[in-house]
Scaffold this motif. Structure first.
Motif, mmCIF file in Angstrom:
data_model
loop_
_atom_site.group_PDB
_atom_site.id
_atom_site.type_symbol
_atom_site.label_atom_id
_atom_site.label_comp_id
_atom_site.label_asym_id
_atom_site.label_seq_id
_atom_site.Cartn_x
_atom_site.Cartn_y
_atom_site.Cartn_z
ATOM 1 N N PRO A 1 0.808 -1.222 0.000
ATOM 2 C CA PRO A 1 0.000 0.000 0.000
ATOM 3 C C PRO A 1 0.843 1.274 0.000
ATOM 4 O O PRO A 1 0.483 2.244 -0.657
ATOM 5 C CB PRO A 1 -0.818 -0.107 1.289
ATOM 6 C CG PRO A 1 -0.641 -1.461 1.816
ATOM 7 C CD PRO A 1 0.468 -2.131 1.097
ATOM 8 N N GLU A 2 1.961 1.270 0.740
ATOM 9 C CA GLU A 2 2.704 2.529 0.839
ATOM 10 C C GLU A 2 3.470 2.831 -0.448
ATOM 11 O O GLU A 2 3.985 3.919 -0.609
ATOM 12 C CB GLU A 2 3.647 2.498 2.060
ATOM 13 C CG GLU A 2 5.010 1.876 1.833
ATOM 14 C CD GLU A 2 4.986 0.343 1.975
ATOM 15 O OE1 GLU A 2 3.889 -0.203 2.201
ATOM 16 O OE2 GLU A 2 6.048 -0.279 1.844
ATOM 17 N N GLN A 3 3.501 1.847 -1.369
ATOM 18 C CA GLN A 3 4.199 2.081 -2.631
ATOM 19 C C GLN A 3 3.249 2.235 -3.812
ATOM 20 O O GLN A 3 3.668 2.391 -4.950
ATOM 21 C CB GLN A 3 5.148 0.915 -2.927
ATOM 22 C CG GLN A 3 6.244 0.788 -1.917
ATOM 23 C CD GLN A 3 7.077 -0.444 -2.168
ATOM 24 O OE1 GLN A 3 7.344 -0.756 -3.315
ATOM 25 N NE2 GLN A 3 7.468 -1.114 -1.117
ATOM 26 N N ALA A 4 1.932 2.160 -3.530
ATOM 27 C CA ALA A 4 0.967 2.226 -4.624
ATOM 28 C C ALA A 4 0.621 3.682 -4.929
ATOM 29 O O ALA A 4 0.490 4.501 -4.024
ATOM 30 C CB ALA A 4 -0.296 1.465 -4.242
ATOM 31 N N GLY A 5 0.498 3.980 -6.219
ATOM 32 C CA GLY A 5 0.190 5.345 -6.623
ATOM 33 C C GLY A 5 -0.942 5.382 -7.638
ATOM 34 O O GLY A 5 -1.363 4.353 -8.159
ATOM 35 N N ILE A 6 -1.388 6.582 -7.910
ATOM 36 C CA ILE A 6 -2.560 6.752 -8.763
ATOM 37 C C ILE A 6 -2.169 7.198 -10.164
ATOM 38 O O ILE A 6 -2.970 7.183 -11.087
ATOM 39 C CB ILE A 6 -3.525 7.777 -8.114
ATOM 40 C CG1 ILE A 6 -4.923 7.742 -8.734
ATOM 41 C CG2 ILE A 6 -2.992 9.195 -8.234
ATOM 42 C CD1 ILE A 6 -5.917 7.075 -7.898
ATOM 43 N N LEU A 7 -0.886 7.613 -10.343
ATOM 44 C CA LEU A 7 -0.509 8.208 -11.633
ATOM 45 C C LEU A 7 -0.753 7.235 -12.785
ATOM 46 O O LEU A 7 -1.215 7.644 -13.857
ATOM 47 C CB LEU A 7 0.958 8.640 -11.611
ATOM 48 C CG LEU A 7 1.412 9.326 -12.883
ATOM 49 C CD1 LEU A 7 0.674 10.641 -13.063
ATOM 50 C CD2 LEU A 7 2.905 9.579 -12.894
ATOM 51 N N GLY A 8 -0.456 5.935 -12.558
ATOM 52 C CA GLY A 8 -0.649 4.961 -13.629
ATOM 53 C C GLY A 8 -2.076 4.970 -14.150
ATOM 54 O O GLY A 8 -2.310 4.992 -15.365
ATOM 55 N N SER A 9 -3.031 4.990 -13.223
ATOM 56 C CA SER A 9 -4.422 4.926 -13.684
ATOM 57 C C SER A 9 -4.897 6.286 -14.205
ATOM 58 O O SER A 9 -5.761 6.344 -15.072
ATOM 59 C CB SER A 9 -5.332 4.413 -12.573
ATOM 60 O OG SER A 9 -5.112 5.125 -11.390
#
Lengths: 424, 253
Positions: free
Chosen positions: A197-205
């Motif tokens: 979770p702490e490495q997940a981001g929204i930029l990809g989507s």
């Protein structure tokens, strides 16, 4: 009884009916507003914490024997060095009392594994770091972040808490020394999905949505406007055009997942386009958006007063010229508004994209229309269906980002309508 | 002897099953003003719109009979209605300038027909058309302002200038003053008088006074029939038909 009295008698009733109706209306608006506020505020309260994350300050010694044992500053060697050990050693220095192998392992897990890569990048950028001692803020792992954001969890018993008593002790020591802080969660805005979770981001989507919508717009706007203009202005009114019109109106009401099935059957299985790619997603959403824009185009064309058409035709313009020179420009604000509304509907759409594989777990940020990608609403769905506690706030934060884009697009639609609407 | 510009021969018009005009035969003299009068729904506007085939745009409209312009049948298959409408201009009931600049309004016709070869030529044409419509002095400093910003009377004169710019042979006017106040109406009437030296004008009007003031020939329509046509002063002073008499004295209409 004369007429005045009869009217007077009924008057009371008629006014009552009116005020009763007004009350219903106000009640309706109030309840709608309350629901909206409740939804938005819960999302905001839950999601706002995802925009910051916990960082831990450590004295990092960039040990040459780990990073560059030969002293050759070989890039490959630096790249594949064991930075986990570097972090482990600094933690060891901070907590000299920790000795056991198991304990050492959980100690290392205080820090997010994404920091290994960050340290490597820092060394690559600046070779002088090798051999140096430096105070560095390192991102904490998700469970530490959660405890930091929800201090009330410390009071739970060990089995109900995410972290053990030992880990809590270490965290408290760090806090006491002032080596824990909140900072902007840059990863959220700069990365794509991750299992951590702490490495997940929204930029990809966000980029996935962007590429998808670009395809949707490029395909649906010109086709829909041309179809709308033809049907409204140029086509003869006969049974065939009537049937077409009825079918377009019906298409606008078709559930979006049907378009997904169509995309799967034709774009993937027959045309063999890449799975999970924005180009296919955009094509599917274009099919879905077409009827919306066609209808908006026709309504806007209808709203242009016939006197403008007559003026042009009376001067000897052909029908086509009267449409292109006069009617269409006057209809553009309405068409643009309809298009933006259709686009924001497409932005919020997830069902048809699930069927063409845009629901995959994708760690890379898409760089083109054919890269595998996911989109904002699907990303929210993916995070929501993940068990790890850290994804709860990410889900809400994803919703905030999606809503922000939707509000921006709708604001743009209102702006376009007000700005370019011509009075005559 | 006046030359006949437009000759209509037994024109009948149907909207679906409804007959709007029955067998109208009417000659329109060149470079004169012909007014069409009659009560609402008598078919005068329908007849006017037959003359430049504006009725073509209405799907359910069907026309029988012949209309000859300079001896040429305008409902002939070979004749392009677009060309016809360039030769026969039209001014509508409600002023309908394009929501563009005054200049572009007048320049539009010449532009689409390619009547001018250069920008200077076009500006000259716009200027002379505005002058002919008696509008130039009022708008010469604001040719780039939208045509819709003008007053109603000015807008109508702009529409006349726009029609003139294509140099039509005939100008059809469909109640051009019905949306205007008396002063603006007087200006337009003077203008009609002025331009009738160069153009054949057919005007539909509700106002008998207007017909009497501006026209040389008057045709009275009633219930889709042409009741009477003749020199304006004759029609108004000694109508041959009783219906005409009743209409101009206010008994019907």
């Amino acid at each position: 009884m004369n007429n005045t009295e009869i009217i007077k008698k009924s008057l009371m009733k008629r006014h009552l009916a009116e005020s009763r109706f007004k009350t219903y209306g106000i009640l309706g608006i109030i309840s709608a507003t309350v629901f909206l506020i409740v939804i938005l505020s819960t999302i905001f309260i839950e999601g706002k914490s995802a925009f910051k994350s916990t960082y831990i300050k450590l004295d990092v010694f960039f040990d040459p024997s780990i990073i560059d044992p030969d002293g050759t500053r070989n890039i490959d060697e630096i790249r594949f060095a064991n930075y986990r050990k570097v972090i482990k050693n600094s933690l060891k220095n901070y907590f000299p009392e920790v000795t056991g192998k198991e304990e050492m392992k959980s100690l290392t897990e205080l820090i997010s594994s994404s920091e290994e890569e960050n340290l490597m990048q820092a060394v690559l950028k600046n070779n002088d770091l090798i051999g140096a001692n430096k105070k560095v803020w390192l991102k904490a792992s998700s469970k530490i972040d959660i405890i930091h954001k929800n201090p009330e969890m410390k009071d739970l018993s060990e089995s109900n808490r995410l972290i053990s008593d030992k880990e809590l002790e270490w965290f408290d020591k760090l806090t006491r020394n002032g080596d824990v802080k909140f900072s902007l969660n840059k990863i959220f805005f700069l990365k794509a999905d991750s299992t951590e979770p702490e490495q997940a981001g929204i930029l990809g989507s966000i980029l996935g949505s962007f590429f998808t919508l670009v395809i949707t717009l490029i395909l649906s706007f010109p086709i829909a406007v041309a179809a709308g203009v033809f049907l409204e202005e140029l086509a003869p009114k006969n049974r065939l055009t009537d049937i077409i019109e009825i079918n377009i109106n019906n298409l606008a009401a078709v559930p979006s997942i049907i378009f997904g099935l169509l995309g799967l059957a034709i774009f993937l299985n027959v045309m063999h386009l890449p799975r999970s790619a924005p180009i296919v997603g955009g094509m599917v959403l274009a099919l879905m958006t077409l009827p919306t824009i066609i209808i908006a185009t026709r309504v806007s064309l209808k709203a242009v007063p016939p006197s403008i058409r007559e003026a042009a035709v009376g001067l000897g313009a052909t029908k086509f010229q009267s449409v292109i020179h006069h009617v269409l420009p006057l209809a553009i604000p309405g068409i643009a508004t309809g298009t933006i509304i259709g686009m924001s509907r497409a932005l919020g759409e997830s069902a048809p994209l699930l069927l063409i594989g845009m629901v995959a777990f994708i760690v890379d940020i898409p760089g083109s229309f054919t890269d595998s990608a996911t989109v904002l609403p699907v990303q929210i769905y993916l995070w929501k269906s993940t068990a790890a506690r850290g994804f709860v706030e990410l889900t809400a934060a994803g919703v905030i980002v999606l809503l922000t884009f939707l509000i921006l697009m709708n604001a743009l639609a209102i702006f376009v309508r007000n700005k370019f609407e011509k009075k005559w | 002897m006046e030359k006949t510009k437009i000759e209509s021969k037994k024109i009948s018009v149907f909207y679906g099953d409804k007959k709007a005009l029955s067998g109208i035969s009417l000659d329109i003299p060149e470079k004169r003003v012909t007014s069409l009068i009659g009560p609402s729904g008598c078919g005068k506007s329908t007849f006017l719109r037959c003359l430049n085939r504006m009725n073509d745009t209405i799907d359910i409209c069907r026309i029988e009979g012949k209309i000859l312009v300079d001896g040429e049948d305008i409902y002939d298959r070979k004749l392009d209605p677009v060309l016809l409408r360039a030769r026969i201009g039209m001014v509508f009931q409600k002023p309908n300038p394009f929501p563009k600049s005054i200049f572009d309004n007048v320049a539009y016709g010449p532009k689409i027909h390619g009547l001018t070869n250069s920008k200077d030529e076009l500006s000259e044409l716009v200027e002379s058309s505005l002058k002919k419509a008696g509008l130039f002095n009022e708008v010469k400093d604001r040719l780039n302002e939208p045509g819709t910003s003008l007053s109603g009377g000015q807008q109508q004169r702009l529409c006349i200038a726009r029609a003139i710019a294509v140099s039509p042979e005939v100008i059809l006017m469909d109640e051009p003053c019905s949306a205007l106040d008396p002063i603006a109406t007087a200006v337009i009437e003077e203008l009609i008088d002025e331009i009738s030296k160069n153009f054949t004008i057919v005007i539909v009007t509700h106002s008998m006074q207007q017909a009497a003031r501006v026209s040389n020939q008057t045709a009275f329509f009633h219930m889709g029939n042409l009741i009477e046509v003749g020199k304006t002063d004759e029609v108004f002073s000694m109508p041959k038909e009783k219906k005409t008499q009743d209409y101009i004295t206010g008994k019907i209409g």
